[in-house]
Write an enzyme that holds these catalytic residues in place. Structure first.
Site, PDB file in Angstrom:
ATOM      1  CG  ASP A 161      -0.863   2.070 -11.661  1.00  0.00           C
ATOM      2  OD1 ASP A 161      -0.817   1.609 -12.806  1.00  0.00           O
ATOM      3  OD2 ASP A 161      -0.120   1.699 -10.742  1.00  0.00           O
ATOM      4  CG  HIS A 193      -5.025  -4.731  -6.928  1.00  0.00           C
ATOM      5  ND1 HIS A 193      -4.992  -6.096  -7.047  1.00  0.00           N
ATOM      6  CD2 HIS A 193      -4.753  -4.454  -5.633  1.00  0.00           C
ATOM      7  CE1 HIS A 193      -4.698  -6.620  -5.874  1.00  0.00           C
ATOM      8  NE2 HIS A 193      -4.552  -5.652  -4.995  1.00  0.00           N
TER       9      HIS A 193
HETATM   10  O1  LIG Z   1       1.550  -2.214 -11.206  1.00  0.00           O
HETATM   11  C1  LIG Z   1       2.066  -1.973 -10.155  1.00  0.00           C
HETATM   12  O2  LIG Z   1       2.658  -2.947  -9.441  1.00  0.00           O
HETATM   13  C2  LIG Z   1       3.697  -2.656  -8.546  1.00  0.00           C
HETATM   14  C3  LIG Z   1       3.856  -3.822  -7.580  1.00  0.00           C
HETATM   15  O3  LIG Z   1       4.199  -4.946  -8.303  1.00  0.00           O
HETATM   16  P1  LIG Z   1       5.034  -6.120  -7.636  1.00  0.00           P
HETATM   17  O4  LIG Z   1       4.798  -7.252  -8.559  1.00  0.00           O
HETATM   18  O5  LIG Z   1       6.443  -5.626  -7.655  1.00  0.00           O
HETATM   19  O6  LIG Z   1       4.477  -6.298  -6.262  1.00  0.00           O
HETATM   20  C4  LIG Z   1       3.428  -1.429  -7.778  1.00  0.00           C
HETATM   21  O7  LIG Z   1       4.576  -1.075  -7.073  1.00  0.00           O
HETATM   22  C5  LIG Z   1       3.039  -0.300  -8.663  1.00  0.00           C
HETATM   23  O8  LIG Z   1       2.650   0.767  -7.858  1.00  0.00           O
HETATM   24  C6  LIG Z   1       1.914  -0.658  -9.565  1.00  0.00           C
HETATM   25  O9  LIG Z   1       1.783   0.315 -10.542  1.00  0.00           O
END
Ligand SMILES: O=C1O[C@H](COP(=O)(O)O)[C@@H](O)[C@H](O)[C@H]1O
Ligand SMILES: NC(=O)C1=CN([C@@H]2O[C@H](COP(=O)(O)OP(=O)(O)OC[C@H]3O[C@@H](n4cnc5c(N)ncnc54)[C@H](OP(=O)(O)O)[C@@H]3O)[C@@H](O)[C@H]2O)C=CC1
Length: 636
Positions: free
Chosen positions: A393, A398
């Site tokens: 993920d 990322h």
């Molecule tokens: O895709 C994801 O993003 C969130 C964090 O996103 P945010 O925009 O709320 O900072 C993350 O918590 C999650 O683990 C991940 O899968």
């Protein structure tokens, strides 16, 4: 959902079934919503037993927003009822927007809901598969495709510039509601969407345009710097939003979507974006139907695909092959919203627009790089325990993309393809990750904790590793990664630690922490976005004492603007055709290649991640891993 109902009670008033309006309605115009509560729902709504829940909302916006929440509650009640198989029909009236654009008025007067009543189940006869039982119960919310009688006589034709239709496939899902529609509205507010914009929500639920608008309205917000006319703009934005029930057969659904878009686009130049916010298992079906039946011939078509991009190298390859058999590479935007953060875009600005960093950016001066993404208990991630986990993920897209942008050679231009060409070279130069250089963890959670609990699951919630880029610039420099959930602190940052000063005259004055006294560039996203440079400095006063403070560019002090959400940033990139923050197919494959040895080992040997305390610092082995690669530990 149910237990939280009392918190929604403020804008609603309770009355007996023969609804009478309060003497001073909260809405300036009559905007009435009534709901006959299911007898079976009384366990959940004990205080509302046998009554109608009536909403006289506040000002138009407030009313609309609470109405959206209410629709959401209703839908959940309905789903629960369906599961129990003895629900009752519900009926409620819609709130109609007063200020609509001519298109909406036109569409609505030609639609089957022209009178403004939304009788969700009872009156939505046309091809709905909702089953009304003799006792009035409903057994299904979903139905076959519903075409509302939108007229083809109204269109964007004659208006200046190409039109843009954005279809959100999976419009009723969490991502669409909480991120995509709010981001689209923020772009609309700021004037980044063209005047000829049409937004289409698509899923399998049986909703009307107005119902989708009300659901969306409940999640739209006006940012601090977006206050002026925000409510009015919200209404216009909502009036440009339409809903299509694609049914279970996406072939028919996509053809209908195409027809609907064509009606609005007319003969003029028309561009389309399809945002696929659907579960992974629906992706192939939706994309094939879309490719064949919903693309315009009068402009460009772009599709946005959400992560995770496959489960491993083979499944991702299969997905890519399937996509590339229907779309050209340049049409595909694989979105990872974490890459839309300001920090990421700024990486290349810092590197290539500042002479102070450029000559230092190599193994000659950089000792190690640390990429840290720690989430605390405040951040919820739900998808981990569907088997994906933190590597697939977060690390795959990322973290590896961050490293690619940080380590790539200067691209020949800022064009997306030029940047992608450089990123992919870095990804291909990264040594395959050794399982011995990896630490996997899983937090220990129990039923009362506000996180997903992963009983008996091997899915990691924590990952740490050291990797090396085998090229001339980075040979021998460890890039250490730490990505985890349920940790003590929310911290997202990149730390670039420089080499010791050769023959440092002040070595003895720096003291025991000589290692930490090396210069460091810290690019911090959270908490409190900042750029920091650690320097050695003389403490004022007599004598010669040094310390290592940070030069601090703290964004909240320097820039008095609200940072747009990353989805806004990336959606705008898609509209502009700027794909540098979206992974190309070759980047995707190269990233899987780096991780495959670890993923294969995990799957083959059923490796059990090390358990760590929820709200703690993660597995202790990370300290040793850092030390093994000569990286001083950065305190949380
Ligand atoms: O895709 C994801 O993003 C969130 C964090 O996103 P945010 O925009 O709320 O900072 C993350 O918590 C999650 O683990 C991940 O899968
Ligand atoms: N939620 C988030 O924050 C994030 C989500 N993602 C990814 O985005 C995608 C969507 O996530 P999320 O919104 O949370 O998921 P949800 O389950 O909440 O929503 C899925 C949506 O897709 C629709 N849908 C399901 N099957 C089909 C189908 N065959 N044809 C058309 N529509 C369908 C559903 O509506 P209906 O049943 O009515 O059709 C619903 O609107 C996933 O791939 C997820 O991994 C990525 C990053 C963050």
């Amino acid at each position: 959902m149910f237990t939280s109902l009392p918190s929604f009670s403020a804008p609603f008033s309770l009355s007996e079934p023969s609804v009478s309006r309060p003497t001073t309605p909260l809405c300036s115009t009559p905007r009435k919503v009534s709901l006959r509560i299911f007898p079976d729902a009384v366990d959940n709504f004990h205080s509302l037993k046998g009554r109608r829940l009536v909403c006289y909302g506040g000002g138009a916006k407030l009313c609309r927003r609470f109405y959206g929440l209410k629709l959401w509650i209703l839908e959940n009640i309905n789903l629960q009822q369906r599961n129990r198989k003895h629900g009752r029909a519900i009926e409620f009236k819609s709130i109609r927007s007063e200020e609509k654009d001519p298109l909406t008025n036109h569409l609505e007067t030609t639609s089957s809901f022209g009178e403004g009543d939304i009788r969700l189940q009872n009156e939505h006869k046309a091809s709905s598969s909702t089953h009304h039982q003799p006792d009035g119960s409903i057994t299904s919310m979903e139905s076959k495709p519903v075409v509302q009688a939108h007229s083809s006589s109204f269109s964007f034709e004659g208006r200046e510039g190409p039109s843009l239709c954005i279809a959100v496939i999976g419009a009723t899902g969490e991502l669409a509601r909480t991120k995509i529609f709010p981001a689209l509205f923020a772009l609309y507010y700021s004037g980044f969407l063209p005047e000829n914009i049409g937004i289409f929500g698509y899923s399998r639920k049986n909703l009307t345009d107005e119902e989708l608008r009300n659901i969306i309205a409940s999640t739209l917000t006006c940012r601090i710097d977006h206050q002026q006319n925000c409510g009015d703009k919200m209404d216009i934005f909502l009036s440009r939003t339409y809903y299509l029930n694609g049914g279970y057969d996406n072939v028919q659904g996509m053809s209908k979507l195409n027809t609907l878009m064509e009606q609005i686009e007319g003969e003029s130049e028309a561009n389309r974006i399809f945002y696929l916010a659907v579960p992974q298992e629906a992706l192939l079906d939706v994309t094939s139907s879309l490719a064949r039946n919903a693309q315009t011939q009068k402009g460009w078509n772009r599709i946005i695909i959400e992560k995770p991009f496959g489960f491993d190298a083979p499944s991702s390859h299969q997905l890519t092959q399937s996509l590339l058999s229907k779309f050209e590479e340049k049409q595909i935007y694989r979105i990872d919203h974490l890459l839309g953060r300001n920090l990421i875009e700024n990486l290349t600005v810092l590197r290539f627009a500042n002479l102070v960093f450029q000559p230092l950016w190599s193994r000659t001066y950089i000792r190690n790089v640390q990429v840290i993404l720690s989430e605390d208990l405040g951040v919820q991630a739900r998808r981990y325990f569907e088997g994906y986990g933190v590597i697939r993920d977060i690390v795959h897209s990322h973290i590896l993309q961050t490293i690619a942008l940080l380590a790539m050679e200067p691209p020949i231009s800022l064009d997306g393809e030029d940047i992608r060409n450089e990123k992919v070279k870095v990804l291909r130069s990264i040594r395959k990750m050794e399982p011995s250089d990896v630490i996997l963890g899983q937090y220990k959670a129990s039923a009362g904790d506000k996180v997903d609990v992963c009983w008996n699951s091997l899915t990691p919630t924590f990952f740490a590793a050291a990797l090396y880029i085998d090229n001339a610039r980075w040979d021998g420099v460890p890039f250490v990664i730490k990505a985890g959930l349920g940790l003590i602190k929310h911290r997202v940052e990149i730390r670039i630690q420089f080499q010791h000063v050769p023959g440092n005259l002040y070595r003895d004055r720096i003291g025991h922490t000589f290692d930490l006294g090396t210069n460091e560039l810290i690019l911090r996203d959270a908490p409190d976005e900042a750029i920091l440079v650690r320097v050695n400095n003389k403490i004022p006063g007599l004598g010669l004492q040094l310390d290592s403070p940070e030069l601090n560019l703290l964004y909240k002090d320097k820039y008095k603007v609200e940072v747009p959400d990353s989805y806004e940033h990336l959606l705008l990139d898609v509209i502009d055709g700027d794909n540098h923050l979206f992974m190309r197919s070759d980047e995707l494959a190269a990233a899987w290649n780096i991780l495959s040895p670890v993923l294969n080992e995990m799957d083959k040997k059923n490796i059990v991640p090390e358990l760590y305390q929820l709200g703690g610092r993660g597995p202790v082995g990370v300290y040793y891993l850092w030390a093994k690669h000569g990286v001083p530990w950065a305190e949380d």
